[in-house]
Design an enzyme around this catalytic site. Structure first.
Site, PDB file in Angstrom:
ATOM      1  N   CYS A 135       0.444  -0.748   0.212  1.00 20.90           N
ATOM      2  CA  CYS A 135       0.245  -0.228  -0.310  1.00 20.90           C
ATOM      3  C   CYS A 135       1.001   1.297   0.073  1.00 20.90           C
ATOM      4  O   CYS A 135       1.631   1.798   1.057  1.00 20.90           O
ATOM      5  CB  CYS A 135      -0.640  -0.179   1.104  1.00 20.90           C
ATOM      6  SG  CYS A 135      -2.015   1.175   1.342  1.00 20.90           S
ATOM      7  N   CYS A 138      -0.303   4.063   1.900  1.00 20.24           N
ATOM      8  CA  CYS A 138      -0.151   3.970   3.858  1.00 20.24           C
ATOM      9  C   CYS A 138       1.114   4.618   3.739  1.00 20.24           C
ATOM     10  O   CYS A 138       1.965   4.939   4.678  1.00 20.24           O
ATOM     11  CB  CYS A 138      -0.948   2.782   4.234  1.00 20.24           C
ATOM     12  SG  CYS A 138      -2.139   2.246   3.270  1.00 20.24           S
ATOM     13  N   ASP A 139       2.283   3.902   3.715  1.00 17.77           N
ATOM     14  CA  ASP A 139       3.656   3.928   3.389  1.00 17.77           C
ATOM     15  C   ASP A 139       4.182   4.506   2.208  1.00 17.77           C
ATOM     16  O   ASP A 139       5.845   4.780   2.907  1.00 17.77           O
ATOM     17  CB  ASP A 139       3.884   2.044   3.118  1.00 17.77           C
ATOM     18  CG  ASP A 139       3.732   1.010   4.028  1.00 17.77           C
ATOM     19  OD1 ASP A 139       2.519   1.255   5.242  1.00 17.77           O
ATOM     20  OD2 ASP A 139       3.159  -0.285   3.656  1.00 17.77           O
TER      21      ASP A 139
END
Ligand code: NAP
Length: 311
Positions: A135, A138-139
């Protein structure tokens, strides 16, 4: 006919827990069935920086723990009971449990989520959450000033590669063909981005690293069989998602590519059956929108139950 519960929620990730919170707080007769520990994919997420209300961020484990604790305040019953099948078409819905037996209810919220496809090469599992990510939304901020690789050529891979360039110094896109699957508009944007370098006709064969995490990726050109390697600190495996739909009666539900089709109020094609979170057909899969959909799903279920004819 007497049923076991008014509402059953299947799946205990952020969507299921949110639906459970709303249902328990509304004093519905509800139970949530989860196959493992509550939390879903969030449990495998190292750090969550983009869920509102936590200015310093928190670990995925902590977020799952807090969401579960909040449901407990309202006495939500969470049962560890994998569901193996469902009959949803009748007014009374029947859920078949792995432990044997069935549970019946008037309304169901499906929130079984999805799982990212894995590339299944050495190093992928070893470095999961230590440089291997599924993701980028997200990261990506963890890779400021670094060099990363994205695997895949679909919309997700190309959109996320562009997103990653806001943080990373360089993004290699490794694709197994010489043509992207992503839509033209995303392709053009990526081709014009000088931080993105495409590595065509190439598959990864191993992710390498040390105690600090990922340090590189081994590659093979599928046309020439030539091998090579790249020094990268992050590998984003973005080769599609698989819905957790094995226990669903897919022939009874409207679906798209295995994901459940809902309307804006989270109704599925079957009256009394609602769905939310990564299991539904949509473009963006984030904790925050799963939570929003689950809220809507629960309010829709509540409305449905309130308008059922008296027995
Ligand atoms: P996808 O469209 O299925 O693309 C998967 C990509 O990964 C393809 O390029 C595929 O290569 C590659 N791939 C699959 N298995 C592989 C393997 N074992 N090794 C190497 N490469 C592999 O998946 P997605 O990009 O996650 O998109 C899923 C759905 O969401 C799609 O319908 C997409 O349109 C939609 N979506 C839309 C948007 C948007 O509209 N903005 C954004 C994100 C996602 P091949 O091309 O060679 O098969």
């Amino acid at each position: 006919m007497k049923v076991d519960h008014q509402l059953i929620i299947v799946g205990g990730g952020p969507a299921g827990l949110t639906a459970g919170l709303y249902a328990a707080r509304a004093m519905l007769d509800v139970t949530l069935l989860e196959k493992g520990a509550p939390g879903g994919q969030v449990l495998n997420t190292d750090w969550v920086d983009n869920y509102p209300g936590f200015p310093d961020g928190l670990s995925g484990f902590d977020l799952a723990d807090k969401m579960t604790a909040q449901t407990k305040r309202f006495d939500l019953e969470i049962k560890q009971a994998p569901v193996t099948g469902m009959d949803l078409q009748e007014d009374v819905k029947t859920l078949h449990l792995e432990e044997g037996g069935t549970l019946t209810c008037r309304a169901v919220i499906l929130a079984t989520g999805a799982r990212p496809n894995h590339i299944d090469i050495p190093g992928e599992t070893e470095f999961a959450a230590r440089g291997v990510s599924y993701c980028a939304t997200c990261d990506a901020p963890f890779y400021r000033g670094r060099i990363v690789a994205v695997i895949g050529g679909g919309n997700t891979a190309i959109q996320e590669a562009s997103h990653l360039t806001k943080f990373a110094d360089k993004v290699y896109v490794i694709h197994r063909r010489d043509e992207l699957r992503a839509t033209k508009i995303l392709q053009e944007k990526a081709f014009a981005n000088d931080k993105i370098e495409f590595v065509w006709d190439t598959v990864p064969t191993a992710i390498t690293g040390d105690k600090s995490g990922v340090t590189g990726i081994e590659l093979k050109n599928v046309k020439t069989d030539k091998t090579s390697s790249l020094d990268v600190e992050g590998v984003f495996v973005l080769i599609g998602l698989r819905p957790n739909n094995e226990m669903l009666p897919m022939e009874q539900l409207k679906t798209k590519d295995g994901f459940i089709v809902t309307d804006q109020e989270m109704h599925t094609s079957i009256p009394g059956v609602f769905a939310a979170g990564d299991l539904i057909s949509k473009n963006f899969r984030q904790i925050a929108n799963a939570v929003g959909e689950a809220t809507t799903a629960c309010l829709s279920a509540e409305h449905y139950l309130a308008h059922l004819p008296d027995e």
